[in-house]
Write an enzyme that holds these catalytic residues in place. Structure first.
Site, mmCIF file in Angstrom:
data_model
loop_
_atom_site.group_PDB
_atom_site.id
_atom_site.type_symbol
_atom_site.label_atom_id
_atom_site.label_comp_id
_atom_site.label_asym_id
_atom_site.label_seq_id
_atom_site.Cartn_x
_atom_site.Cartn_y
_atom_site.Cartn_z
ATOM 1 N N ASP A 67 2.658 -4.193 8.356
ATOM 2 C CA ASP A 67 1.860 -3.447 7.951
ATOM 3 C C ASP A 67 0.633 -5.004 8.215
ATOM 4 O OD1 ASP A 67 0.008 -2.120 6.938
ATOM 5 O OD2 ASP A 67 -0.008 -1.499 5.801
ATOM 6 N N LYS B 133 -10.501 0.113 11.363
ATOM 7 C CA LYS B 133 -10.331 -1.476 10.213
ATOM 8 C C LYS B 133 -10.449 -2.535 11.378
ATOM 9 C CE LYS B 133 -7.153 -0.072 6.891
ATOM 10 N NZ LYS B 133 -8.046 0.658 5.956
ATOM 11 N N GLN C 155 -4.505 -5.008 7.332
ATOM 12 C CA GLN C 155 -5.849 -5.995 7.385
ATOM 13 C C GLN C 155 -6.111 -7.264 7.824
ATOM 14 O OE1 GLN C 155 -8.804 -4.555 5.390
ATOM 15 N NE2 GLN C 155 -7.195 -2.978 4.387
ATOM 16 N N CYS D 125 -4.859 2.353 -3.365
ATOM 17 C CA CYS D 125 -3.823 2.978 -2.855
ATOM 18 C C CYS D 125 -2.007 1.635 -3.147
ATOM 19 C CB CYS D 125 -2.976 3.511 -1.306
ATOM 20 S SG CYS D 125 -4.732 4.565 -1.002
ATOM 21 N N HIS E 132 1.214 -1.210 0.586
ATOM 22 C CA HIS E 132 -0.131 0.558 0.032
ATOM 23 C C HIS E 132 0.561 0.962 0.543
ATOM 24 C CE1 HIS E 132 -2.749 3.053 1.918
ATOM 25 N NE2 HIS E 132 -3.797 1.759 1.385
HETATM 26 N N1 C6P Z 1 -6.268 0.699 2.785
HETATM 27 C C1 C6P Z 1 -8.586 0.067 1.273
HETATM 28 O O1 C6P Z 1 -7.649 -0.531 1.267
HETATM 29 P P1 C6P Z 1 -4.808 4.227 7.426
HETATM 30 O O2 C6P Z 1 -5.398 5.341 6.709
HETATM 31 O O3 C6P Z 1 -3.516 4.427 7.371
HETATM 32 O O4 C6P Z 1 -6.149 3.866 8.472
HETATM 33 O O5 C6P Z 1 -4.559 2.992 6.469
HETATM 34 C C2 C6P Z 1 -3.553 2.876 5.616
HETATM 35 C C3 C6P Z 1 -3.228 1.131 5.135
HETATM 36 C C4 C6P Z 1 -2.216 0.670 5.413
HETATM 37 N N2 C6P Z 1 -2.052 -0.924 4.878
HETATM 38 C C5 C6P Z 1 -2.534 -0.977 4.218
HETATM 39 C C6 C6P Z 1 -2.383 -2.941 3.471
HETATM 40 C C7 C6P Z 1 -3.960 -0.364 3.804
HETATM 41 O O6 C6P Z 1 -5.168 -1.486 3.559
HETATM 42 C C8 C6P Z 1 -4.320 0.633 4.485
HETATM 43 C C9 C6P Z 1 -5.897 1.317 3.947
HETATM 44 C C10 C6P Z 1 -8.071 1.382 2.278
HETATM 45 O O7 C6P Z 1 -9.229 1.046 1.173
HETATM 46 C C11 C6P Z 1 -7.789 2.850 2.354
HETATM 47 S S1 C6P Z 1 -6.950 3.090 0.698
#
Ligand code: C6P
Length: 409
Positions: free
Chosen positions: A203, A229, A206, A367, A125
C-alpha cells in the site's frame, strides 16, 4: 541526489496556500489526507476540458484520438514513475482503496480457499484490512497479523518467520503508516515472501509521492497509490501488478471496453490492464496525474523525502520538549508526519482549536481503528507535511499547541 530545489519558489506554484484562514496565514498540515495541487496540474485539467475532451478508445475522430493518446501516455508515465516494466502493468483505479479492493476481489477469488492465510500487519489502514476481511469471509481464508511494537509503530519482525507458514498465500502491507509515520522494510519483507511463493502487495498511498519508488527493486507483485496524495486530481489512482500475476486474474467489473467479444451467453475478455477497466474511465484524472508526476520528479523524490524527514524531525523534537504530550511513531527514520495526544485534551479539540489559528491538522483514528485500540487510544492529532511546508510553519504549529495546553489547563 538531484539538485537542491528552491522550496520557496515551488511553494508559489500552489495558489491555495496563499490565503488567510480565520485571519491567519493558512498552515496546511493535512497532506496525508490529501495534497494540494500545483498550478500546472490545475491548468492541465482546464486545458483538457477546453480543448481535448472526448471519450477514450471509442472514436477515431481527432478529439478522441487526442484524449486516448494522453490517457495512455499517462499510463506509460505511471509505469516510469514506479519503474514498472511497461504500461501494461498499470491499471487505473479511483485510488488506493479501489486498487486493493480490485486485488482482493479478483486475485483473492481466484487464488484463495478455506485454510489459506492472508498476512497483514497491525498498522494497516482500513483500506488494507476490510477488503481482505470481505474476501476471507467469502473464501474461508484466515487473516494473521505481523504485530506492532507499541507507540513507536514499528513492526515486531521477531515473529515473522513463525508467521510465514506454508498456508500464507498473500502478504499485504503498508509502505508508510499514515497514523504513525513508520517506514516499513517492504523490500526485505517482499524478498522473504517471494522466496516462499507468497504474493505481495504494498500500500503506497503515503509513499509514492514522498520517496523514490521502484517496484522491481521492492520486488512486490502489486503496488497501490492515490493520485490526490501526490499533487494529482482526486478520483484517480493506480494499481501496479506484475504482468504474469495480472494475467491469472479474472475481471473486476464487467461492461464496455474490457471485452474482446460479447455473445448473449459468453464474453471473451481483453488482456491486462484493459480487462480490469470497465466502462468510461476517469480521463482527466490520469492526464492531470501525468503532470503531477512530471512535477514531482522534476523536484526529485529523493529531495522531497529529505525535506519531509527534516520537517518531521524538527516538529518531533519541538513537541518532545513539551510536557504532557504522548508522541507516536518511530524516533528514527520517520516519514513526514507527527501523531500525538495532549494529556486531557481530545484530539478533536486540538484540531478545532488549531483551525481557529489557521492550522489544518487531522484528528481521529485515521482509518486505523484496530491500531488505535491496540495502543489504547481512540484517536490522535496528526500534522502531516509536504515539500511546500516550511520550518516557520512548524514553529507556528508548535506555538498553537502550546496555546492549547495553556487553554486547557
Ligand atoms: N489515508 C489519511 O491518512 P484513498 O482514500 O483510496 O485515496 O487512500 C486510502 C489510504 C490507504 N492507505 C493508506 C496508508 C492511507 O493513508 C490512505 C488514506 C488518509 O488521512 C485518509 S484516511
Amino acid at each position: 541526489m538531484s539538485l537542491t530545489p528552491d522550496w520557496a519558489k515551488l511553494r508559489a506554484d500552489f495558489p491555495i496556500l496563499n490565503q488567510q484562514v480565520h485571519g491567519k496565514s493558512l498552515v496546511y498540515f493535512d497532506n496525508a489526507a490529501t495534497s494540494q495541487k500545483p498550478r500546472s496540474v490545475i491548468d492541465a485539467l482546464v486545458h483538457y476540458y477546453e480543448h481535448d475532451n472526448a471519450n477514450v478508445h471509442r472514436g477515431i475522430h481527432e478529439l478522441s484520438n487526442r484524449a486516448t493518446n494522453a490517457f495512455e501516455a499517462a499510463r506509460t508515465r505511471t509505469a516510469k514513475f514506479l519503474n514498472a516494466r511497461s504500461g501494461d502493468e498499470i491499471i487505473w483505479t479511483r485510488g488506493t482503496t479501489e486498487a486493493i479492493n480490485l486485488v482482493a476481489a479478483t486475485w483473492g477469488s481466484k487464488h484463495l480457499k478455506a485454510g489459506d492465510v492472508i498476512l497483514l500487519t497491525e498498522v494497516e489502514h482500513h483500506s488494507n484490512l476490510v477488503p481482505w476481511q470481505l474476501i476471507a469471509q467469502k473464501t474461508g481464508a484466515k487473516i494473521a497479523y505481523i504485530p506492532v511494537t507499541g507507540d513507536e509503530g514499528t513492526l515486531d519482525l521477531s515473529k515473522l518467520d513463525s508467521l510465514l507458514t506454508s498456508q500464507v498465500k498473500l502478504l499485504s502491507l503498508v509502505h508508510i503508516s499514515n497514523s504513525m509515520g513508520t517506514v516499513n522494510p517492504v523490500a526485505e519483507l517482499c524478498a522473504k515472501a517471494r522466496k516462499l511463493g507468497i504474493v505481495t502487495l504494498v500500500d503506497g498511498a503515503q509513499s509514492a509521492g514522498h520517496l523514490p519508488v521502484d517496484v522491481q527493486a521492492i520486488g512486490c507483485d502489486f503496488f497501490a497509490f492515490s493520485g490526490h496524495k501526490i499533487c494529482g486530481p482526486t478520483g484517480v489512482g493506480a494499481l501496479y501488478g506484475r504482468y504474469e500475476v495480472l494475467e491469472t486474474m479474472p475481471p473486476y467489473q464487467g461492461g464496455g471496453e474490457m471485452i474482446l467479444s460479447v455473445g448473449y451467453q459468453k464474453t471473451e475478455f481483453k488482456h491486462a490492464p484493459h480487462r480490469f477497466e470497465a466502462g468510461t474511465p476517469d480521463i482527466s484524472g490520469p492526464i492531470g496525474l501525468h503532470v503531477a508526476m512530471d512535477y514531482l520528479d522534476a523536484i526529485g523524490r529523493d529531495n522531497i523525502w529529505k525535506h519531509d524527514q527534516e520537517l518531521a524531525n524538527y516538529a518531533y523534537e519541538k513537541l518532545s520538549a513539551l510536557k504532557n504530550i504522548r508522541l507516536f511513531g518511530p524516533k528514527q527514520n520517520r516519514a513526514g508526519l507527527v501523531s500525538f495526544l495532549l494529556k486531557d485534551v481530545h484530539a478533536h479539540d486540538v484540531v478545532e482549536f488549531a483551525n481557529t489559528a489557521g492550522v489544518a491538522l487531522r484528528g481521529g483514528h485515521h482509518c486505523t481503528q484496530p491500531l488505535m485500540h491496540k495502543l489504547g487510544v481512540e484517536s490522535t492529532a496528526r500534522a502531516s507535511f509536504y515539500f511546500y511546508n516550511t520550518k516557520a510553519e512548524v514553529d507556528v504549529f508548535v506555538e498553537v499547541i502550546k496555546g492549547i495546553q495553556k487553554f486547557f489547563t
